[in-house]
Design a protein around this motif. Sequence first.
Motif, PDB file in Angstrom:
ATOM      1  N   PHE A 670      54.555   4.907  -5.429  1.00  0.00           N
ATOM      2  CA  PHE A 670      53.953   3.646  -5.861  1.00  0.00           C
ATOM      3  C   PHE A 670      54.740   2.449  -5.337  1.00  0.00           C
ATOM      4  O   PHE A 670      54.167   1.385  -5.065  1.00  0.00           O
ATOM      5  CB  PHE A 670      53.869   3.600  -7.386  1.00  0.00           C
ATOM      6  N   THR A 671      56.054   2.599  -5.189  1.00  0.00           N
ATOM      7  CA  THR A 671      56.859   1.506  -4.637  1.00  0.00           C
ATOM      8  C   THR A 671      56.486   1.248  -3.184  1.00  0.00           C
ATOM      9  O   THR A 671      56.313   0.095  -2.758  1.00  0.00           O
ATOM     10  CB  THR A 671      58.352   1.842  -4.746  1.00  0.00           C
ATOM     11  N   ARG A 672      56.338   2.316  -2.393  1.00  0.00           N
ATOM     12  CA  ARG A 672      55.960   2.171  -0.989  1.00  0.00           C
ATOM     13  C   ARG A 672      54.555   1.580  -0.847  1.00  0.00           C
ATOM     14  O   ARG A 672      54.271   0.842   0.092  1.00  0.00           O
ATOM     15  CB  ARG A 672      56.020   3.528  -0.291  1.00  0.00           C
ATOM     16  N   LEU A 673      53.640   1.940  -1.771  1.00  0.00           N
ATOM     17  CA  LEU A 673      52.246   1.491  -1.674  1.00  0.00           C
ATOM     18  C   LEU A 673      51.991   0.199  -2.443  1.00  0.00           C
ATOM     19  O   LEU A 673      50.833  -0.247  -2.526  1.00  0.00           O
ATOM     20  CB  LEU A 673      51.310   2.577  -2.223  1.00  0.00           C
ATOM     21  N   GLY A 674      53.037  -0.405  -2.985  1.00  0.00           N
ATOM     22  CA  GLY A 674      52.850  -1.567  -3.852  1.00  0.00           C
ATOM     23  C   GLY A 674      52.037  -2.680  -3.214  1.00  0.00           C
ATOM     24  O   GLY A 674      51.053  -3.167  -3.790  1.00  0.00           O
ATOM     25  N   ASP A 675      52.412  -3.130  -2.023  1.00  0.00           N
ATOM     26  CA  ASP A 675      51.694  -4.221  -1.364  1.00  0.00           C
ATOM     27  C   ASP A 675      50.267  -3.813  -1.021  1.00  0.00           C
ATOM     28  O   ASP A 675      49.336  -4.617  -1.134  1.00  0.00           O
ATOM     29  CB  ASP A 675      52.438  -4.638  -0.087  1.00  0.00           C
ATOM     30  N   TRP A 676      50.090  -2.563  -0.584  1.00  0.00           N
ATOM     31  CA  TRP A 676      48.737  -2.092  -0.204  1.00  0.00           C
ATOM     32  C   TRP A 676      47.840  -2.029  -1.435  1.00  0.00           C
ATOM     33  O   TRP A 676      46.685  -2.451  -1.396  1.00  0.00           O
ATOM     34  CB  TRP A 676      48.862  -0.718   0.454  1.00  0.00           C
ATOM     35  N   LEU A 677      48.356  -1.519  -2.561  1.00  0.00           N
ATOM     36  CA  LEU A 677      47.560  -1.414  -3.776  1.00  0.00           C
ATOM     37  C   LEU A 677      47.210  -2.786  -4.329  1.00  0.00           C
ATOM     38  O   LEU A 677      46.141  -2.969  -4.939  1.00  0.00           O
ATOM     39  CB  LEU A 677      48.319  -0.613  -4.838  1.00  0.00           C
ATOM     40  N   ALA A 678      48.054  -3.777  -4.120  1.00  0.00           N
ATOM     41  CA  ALA A 678      47.816  -5.110  -4.661  1.00  0.00           C
ATOM     42  C   ALA A 678      46.619  -5.795  -4.013  1.00  0.00           C
ATOM     43  O   ALA A 678      46.096  -6.769  -4.556  1.00  0.00           O
ATOM     44  CB  ALA A 678      49.069  -5.975  -4.491  1.00  0.00           C
ATOM     45  N   ARG A 679      46.175  -5.293  -2.873  1.00  0.00           N
ATOM     46  CA  ARG A 679      45.073  -5.942  -2.139  1.00  0.00           C
ATOM     47  C   ARG A 679      43.723  -5.291  -2.419  1.00  0.00           C
ATOM     48  O   ARG A 679      42.760  -5.536  -1.707  1.00  0.00           O
ATOM     49  CB  ARG A 679      45.355  -5.917  -0.636  1.00  0.00           C
ATOM     50  N   ARG A 680      43.640  -4.453  -3.446  1.00  0.00           N
ATOM     51  CA  ARG A 680      42.368  -3.796  -3.748  1.00  0.00           C
ATOM     52  C   ARG A 680      42.285  -3.502  -5.251  1.00  0.00           C
ATOM     53  O   ARG A 680      43.293  -3.576  -5.969  1.00  0.00           O
ATOM     54  CB  ARG A 680      42.202  -2.507  -2.940  1.00  0.00           C
ATOM     55  N   THR A 681      41.074  -3.195  -5.697  1.00  0.00           N
ATOM     56  CA  THR A 681      40.864  -2.822  -7.096  1.00  0.00           C
ATOM     57  C   THR A 681      41.227  -1.348  -7.265  1.00  0.00           C
ATOM     58  O   THR A 681      40.763  -0.496  -6.498  1.00  0.00           O
ATOM     59  CB  THR A 681      39.397  -3.043  -7.497  1.00  0.00           C
ATOM     60  N   VAL A 682      42.034  -1.047  -8.269  1.00  0.00           N
ATOM     61  CA  VAL A 682      42.520   0.321  -8.456  1.00  0.00           C
ATOM     62  C   VAL A 682      42.233   0.764  -9.888  1.00  0.00           C
ATOM     63  O   VAL A 682      42.558   0.061 -10.846  1.00  0.00           O
ATOM     64  CB  VAL A 682      44.034   0.424  -8.170  1.00  0.00           C
TER      65      VAL A 682
END
Length: 729
Positions: A670-682
């Motif tokens: 989740f730390t590695r994907l933090g910026d990517w996840l912030a740009r979409r609805t999850v």
Amino acid sequence: MPGIESDNSTRLYDESNPTVFDVRLADHPTTTVAASSLVDPLHRTDAPEKVSAYRDAMRRGDRFPPVSVVSLFGRLWVADGHKRLSAARALGVREVPIQIWTHAQWLADQRRQARASLARWSDILASPDWSTRGGRAAAEVAATVSHWSRIARSMCTLGAQSRVGAPRRTLRRLLSDCLRASKAAPLGLALLLALGAMQLVATWVIAGWVDRALEAGADFAVAPVALVGFSAAVLLAVTVFVAHYALALAEQRTALRLREAVNQAVLAGRVDGPLRPRGDLITRIVEDVEVASGVVDGVLRRMVGDSAVLIGAVAMMAILDWRLAVGAAAILVAFATAMDRVGRAIRRGAMRAQEGLSSLASLFGEQIAGLTTVKGFLAEAHEEARFRAEARRRLRGRMRVEAWSAAFLALLWLGVVSAIVVLLLYGGPQVASGDLSRGTLLAFCLYAVQTVEPLRRLGQLQSQLQKVLAAADRVYEIVDQPREDPGVQRKRSSDRARGRIRFDRVDFSYAADAPVLRACTAEIAAREMVALVAPTGHGKSTIGRLLRRYEEVEAGAIEIDGRDLRHWSLPELRSTVCVVEQEAFLFAGSLRENLLYGNPDASRSEVDRVVSLIDMDDIAGNPIEEGGRNLSGGQRQRVAIARAVLRDPPILVLDEATAALDGESEERLFTRLGDWLARRTVLVMAHRPSTIQRADRAIVLLDGTVRQVGAPRQLAAESGVFREVLGSP
């Protein structure tokens, strides 16, 4: 019947895939069968206006209980729901759910009807008014006569349809597919006709040579005859080669066409449609297609080539001696009659034998899939016994079919040999008296012999044809199964969906008495991470299926960016919503091939970036086996998440997608994907508190209804369902 007068606002009827029966309204065990396989002894109705009312209600979208059937004499007979079935058939329904009555239930229903009839007669006879009594009695007699006459007329129609209609339709469809698959089939058939003509002419020429040779004696010229005979043999050999190669090519291309059609139908089929065992589908695409494609070489070759030789030989025999030709024709008529009667038995047996093979394949597939469970519970002997029993049951069914075929061929040979003996007994005295020349008798005998092999093969043709039709029916059953309607792809700009999701009083259930979602209402903002929290079986995974329209809501609506999901095309919707499941399937091949499933157009650098982002260097160098069985659960989940990242959807649903990862690995991911996840609805569906705490909000479901909404830490501090499900973090 409930439903006719209702005004259901949900439109469930679709012209391309009419769905009118609902298994949740059934009172007995259900299954799905082809509508054409049901025997309805009352399809000639006495109330056509009632059938029309049902049909109109079905068009409006009303759903009805499945038709009730009982199994008698190896067929499924409609016991209740005749008018509903007639209405559904009129709308083009090809597959129908049915509820199955036991024989005891059916007999109880018959007793109930008989008691009702006796009660009516008792009431009539007890009437003190003779004029009223006579009128009611006459009406009751008329109704009874009408009822049984309709059954008689219906059964006559059904008998004709079962003998002629369905097999002919299947054969026409199969031949049409054959001609579309390859242009070699007409060429091969034309050459077969030419080959038959050559054989008949050659016999005629030989008879003439015999007569001339006997007349000329030592002066007969052999060399010209030998040259002509050798040239004819070469031409015959070339014709045989080209004809058989062309038909073999047509057969293989027909098999290819059918396999592609089955594969396309399975992939395009509705996810919520009837589920068939994997072994059954594999049997149909491999074994049944192979048998069905035999219509080219095994059936057409015999039907055209052998029939041409047989008819031509009989015609030549008629020219030589019409009396013997009449006798041969009589034999053919008797043979055709016997072939029709035995063929129906062979067809029924062939269908049961093919179904037995599917059951065997399904059982074996189940044993392979559950091999570790079998071994873990020391159940090898039990499973061997199950397989042995199923295999022997299939053997007995197959041998019954072969017994019918063998008996038929034995009788055929007996009849043909007897006919030739009669021919010789008749022709011998004719030659002695001078009424027939020896060449003519020889030609007649040769033509008679030429009918033996075509007759033998045509005898096999009936058995072969019935097996082909039985296999083709099973193939087309899959080809004709309901398919997803992808909808109309809207012309859109390159604008990307924002990802705002709204549930507006959504109802959904898999079974009538067990609703999963009830008036579920919630809203998720674009680029928000929301945790869906619920006990097992309370609707979390169902929401993921509804978002991709694997299932359809029964009431209410789900919207993305203000647009109802039913107004999205499926390609557009499934490009917008990506769900990573707990048990995501991996395909045999390399890691790169599995990742490209998410985005086939991704460049090598994009794939390498995702591999590095998800930290999958430990997987990259090794091939992945089918289902990812050579990977750990955590590795499989990382591959599935990486596949979703490469797809880059606006909405991501993580359905227990990190359950197999330990806490430290999940934290790192989740730390590695933090910026990517912030740009979409999850949407995160999980039971682990540490996973849920990452969400901006939590939506808590219980019994299909939203019970709590708020920040995870806030809900954890309050008493309620959230604490009951997860406990305090």
